[in-house]
Design a protein around this motif. Structure first.
Motif, PDB file in Angstrom:
ATOM      1  N   ILE A  82       0.833  -1.197   0.000  1.00 41.58           N
ATOM      2  CA  ILE A  82       0.000   0.000   0.000  1.00 41.58           C
ATOM      3  C   ILE A  82       0.871   1.251   0.000  1.00 41.58           C
ATOM      4  O   ILE A  82       0.582   2.238  -0.674  1.00 41.58           O
ATOM      5  N   GLU A  83       1.984   1.190   0.754  1.00 35.83           N
ATOM      6  CA  GLU A  83       2.893   2.340   0.781  1.00 35.83           C
ATOM      7  C   GLU A  83       3.473   2.617  -0.600  1.00 35.83           C
ATOM      8  O   GLU A  83       3.578   3.765  -1.035  1.00 35.83           O
ATOM      9  N   ASP A  84       3.848   1.537  -1.309  1.00 41.02           N
ATOM     10  CA  ASP A  84       4.419   1.691  -2.648  1.00 41.02           C
ATOM     11  C   ASP A  84       3.390   2.277  -3.613  1.00 41.02           C
ATOM     12  O   ASP A  84       3.690   3.162  -4.415  1.00 41.02           O
ATOM     13  N   ILE A  85       2.164   1.784  -3.513  1.00 40.52           N
ATOM     14  CA  ILE A  85       1.109   2.306  -4.381  1.00 40.52           C
ATOM     15  C   ILE A  85       0.873   3.788  -4.087  1.00 40.52           C
ATOM     16  O   ILE A  85       0.710   4.603  -5.003  1.00 40.52           O
ATOM     17  N   ALA A  86       0.867   4.149  -2.800  1.00 35.10           N
ATOM     18  CA  ALA A  86       0.658   5.557  -2.430  1.00 35.10           C
ATOM     19  C   ALA A  86       1.789   6.424  -2.962  1.00 35.10           C
ATOM     20  O   ALA A  86       1.555   7.531  -3.464  1.00 35.10           O
ATOM     21  N   ARG A  87       3.028   5.933  -2.880  1.00 33.47           N
ATOM     22  CA  ARG A  87       4.170   6.705  -3.391  1.00 33.47           C
ATOM     23  C   ARG A  87       4.063   6.883  -4.907  1.00 33.47           C
ATOM     24  O   ARG A  87       4.332   7.948  -5.440  1.00 33.47           O
ATOM     25  N   ARG A  88       3.681   5.808  -5.585  1.00 37.04           N
ATOM     26  CA  ARG A  88       3.525   5.907  -7.041  1.00 37.04           C
ATOM     27  C   ARG A  88       2.457   6.944  -7.399  1.00 37.04           C
ATOM     28  O   ARG A  88       2.650   7.761  -8.299  1.00 37.04           O
ATOM     29  N   ALA A  89       1.315   6.861  -6.701  1.00 35.45           N
ATOM     30  CA  ALA A  89       0.226   7.779  -7.007  1.00 35.45           C
ATOM     31  C   ALA A  89       0.639   9.225  -6.774  1.00 35.45           C
ATOM     32  O   ALA A  89       0.300  10.120  -7.547  1.00 35.45           O
ATOM     33  N   ALA A  90       1.418   9.456  -5.700  1.00 40.44           N
ATOM     34  CA  ALA A  90       1.847  10.816  -5.391  1.00 40.44           C
ATOM     35  C   ALA A  90       2.859  11.324  -6.409  1.00 40.44           C
ATOM     36  O   ALA A  90       2.958  12.533  -6.639  1.00 40.44           O
ATOM     37  N   SER A  91       3.603  10.409  -7.048  1.00 38.84           N
ATOM     38  CA  SER A  91       4.637  10.836  -7.991  1.00 38.84           C
ATOM     39  C   SER A  91       4.082  11.106  -9.388  1.00 38.84           C
ATOM     40  O   SER A  91       4.767  11.692 -10.223  1.00 38.84           O
ATOM     41  N   ALA A  92       2.857  10.695  -9.647  1.00 34.18           N
ATOM     42  CA  ALA A  92       2.270  10.871 -10.978  1.00 34.18           C
ATOM     43  C   ALA A  92       1.996  12.345 -11.231  1.00 34.18           C
ATOM     44  O   ALA A  92       1.472  13.049 -10.375  1.00 34.18           O
ATOM     45  N   LYS A  93       2.377  12.818 -12.408  1.00 36.03           N
ATOM     46  CA  LYS A  93       2.131  14.203 -12.794  1.00 36.03           C
ATOM     47  C   LYS A  93       0.771  14.275 -13.480  1.00 36.03           C
ATOM     48  O   LYS A  93       0.597  13.782 -14.585  1.00 36.03           O
ATOM     49  N   LEU A  94      -0.190  14.843 -12.791  1.00 39.65           N
ATOM     50  CA  LEU A  94      -1.539  14.934 -13.327  1.00 39.65           C
ATOM     51  C   LEU A  94      -1.753  16.295 -13.981  1.00 39.65           C
ATOM     52  O   LEU A  94      -1.329  17.316 -13.468  1.00 39.65           O
ATOM     53  N   GLY A  95      -2.415  16.292 -15.122  1.00 44.42           N
ATOM     54  CA  GLY A  95      -2.703  17.538 -15.819  1.00 44.42           C
ATOM     55  C   GLY A  95      -4.105  17.523 -16.349  1.00 44.42           C
ATOM     56  O   GLY A  95      -4.809  16.520 -16.289  1.00 44.42           O
ATOM     57  N   GLY A  96      -4.536  18.631 -16.909  1.00 47.59           N
ATOM     58  CA  GLY A  96      -5.861  18.683 -17.501  1.00 47.59           C
ATOM     59  C   GLY A  96      -6.939  18.933 -16.466  1.00 47.59           C
ATOM     60  O   GLY A  96      -6.671  19.100 -15.276  1.00 47.59           O
ATOM     61  N   PRO A  97      -8.192  18.929 -16.924  1.00 50.48           N
ATOM     62  CA  PRO A  97      -9.302  19.289 -16.049  1.00 50.48           C
ATOM     63  C   PRO A  97      -9.862  18.135 -15.226  1.00 50.48           C
ATOM     64  O   PRO A  97     -10.893  18.269 -14.603  1.00 50.48           O
ATOM     65  N   GLY A  98      -9.198  16.974 -15.237  1.00 50.97           N
ATOM     66  CA  GLY A  98      -9.735  15.799 -14.568  1.00 50.97           C
ATOM     67  C   GLY A  98      -9.740  15.908 -13.060  1.00 50.97           C
ATOM     68  O   GLY A  98      -9.311  16.893 -12.474  1.00 50.97           O
ATOM     69  N   LEU A  99     -10.203  14.855 -12.392  1.00 50.36           N
ATOM     70  CA  LEU A  99     -10.235  14.802 -10.939  1.00 50.36           C
ATOM     71  C   LEU A  99      -8.864  14.399 -10.435  1.00 50.36           C
ATOM     72  O   LEU A  99      -8.286  13.429 -10.909  1.00 50.36           O
ATOM     73  N   HIS A 100      -8.350  15.125  -9.484  1.00 57.78           N
ATOM     74  CA  HIS A 100      -7.031  14.850  -8.932  1.00 57.78           C
ATOM     75  C   HIS A 100      -7.160  14.480  -7.462  1.00 57.78           C
ATOM     76  O   HIS A 100      -7.123  15.363  -6.589  1.00 57.78           O
ATOM     77  N   PRO A 101      -7.325  13.185  -7.156  1.00 61.14           N
ATOM     78  CA  PRO A 101      -7.498  12.795  -5.754  1.00 61.14           C
ATOM     79  C   PRO A 101      -6.215  12.990  -4.962  1.00 61.14           C
ATOM     80  O   PRO A 101      -5.115  12.855  -5.491  1.00 61.14           O
TER      81      PRO A 101
END
Length: 203
Positions: A105-124
């Motif tokens: 779960i920690e690894d998944i959380a780190r991956r999600a936090a490292s993703a560069k999100l752009g555009g008008p989508g939802l950014h959890p």
């Protein structure tokens, strides 16, 4: 099976072609429909090169006659067969290879936090540093959070025909998905399933 339906500027329901069609005939029927469309479709006006417009121009009876003629030719030539007996389809078996360990779960959380999100989508937002046991304890003590998990399981997980198999549906808001999310999903599919992920037009 219906034919000629469509949305956009000229919404219409497809007309009934077969009330019942044996699975073994599906490729022959699809081929006959395509042949009629290729032979008689509008090659000049691309925006109107749709089956619904062809059926409207010809009329259902003539289109159906053209279809029946093509289908008869295909069947006379031997037709196209499915690569398996449709009355006895092959059975999928459980993977016989060693499964890879799932990411933490920690690894998944780190991956999600490292993703560069752009555009008008939802950014959890992502909370880092929570261990699996902490997360589970939090769910047990937080009835609302636990009910959300139970609700997701109820609406997004379906049993398959094979015993012990389920399909888990993940909805992608606005169609936005990152490469990091896809790689994480691939790792989870290999760890908990057979590595198969399918995308649908419903996102």
């Amino acid at each position: 099976m219906t034919a000629g339906g469509g949305t956009a500027i000229d919404c219409r329901s497809g007309q009934l072609l077969f009330a019942f069609l044996p699975a073994g005939d599906i490729l022959n029927v699809a081929e006959a429909i395509l042949r009629v469309f290729h032979r008689l479709g509008d090659r000049v006006h691309r925006q109107r090169n749709r089956m619904k417009f062809l059926i409207k121009a010809l009329g259902w009876d003539r289109w159906r006659a053209e279809f029946e003629s093509e289908l008869a030719e295909i069947r006379a030539a031997g037709g196209t067969r499915l690569p398996f007996d449709p009355d006895r389809p092959p059975v999928e078996h459980a993977p016989d290879w060693p499964r890879t360990p799932p990411p933490s779960i920690e690894d998944i959380a780190r991956r999600a936090a490292s993703a560069k999100l752009g555009g008008p989508g939802l950014h959890p937002s992502t909370t880092l540093g929570a261990s699996p046991s902490t997360v589970l304890r939090g769910l047990s003590s937080n009835r609302l959070a636990l009910s959300e998990v139970e609700g997701w399981l109820e609406t997004n997980v379906r049993a398959q025909k094979q015993d012990g198999y389920v399909t888990a549906t993940v909805t992608v808001p606005l169609g936005d998905v990152t490469s990091v999310q896809l790689r994480t999903l691939a790792d989870l599919a290999l760890a908990y399933g057979d590595g198969t992920v399918r995308f649908t037009h419903e996102q």
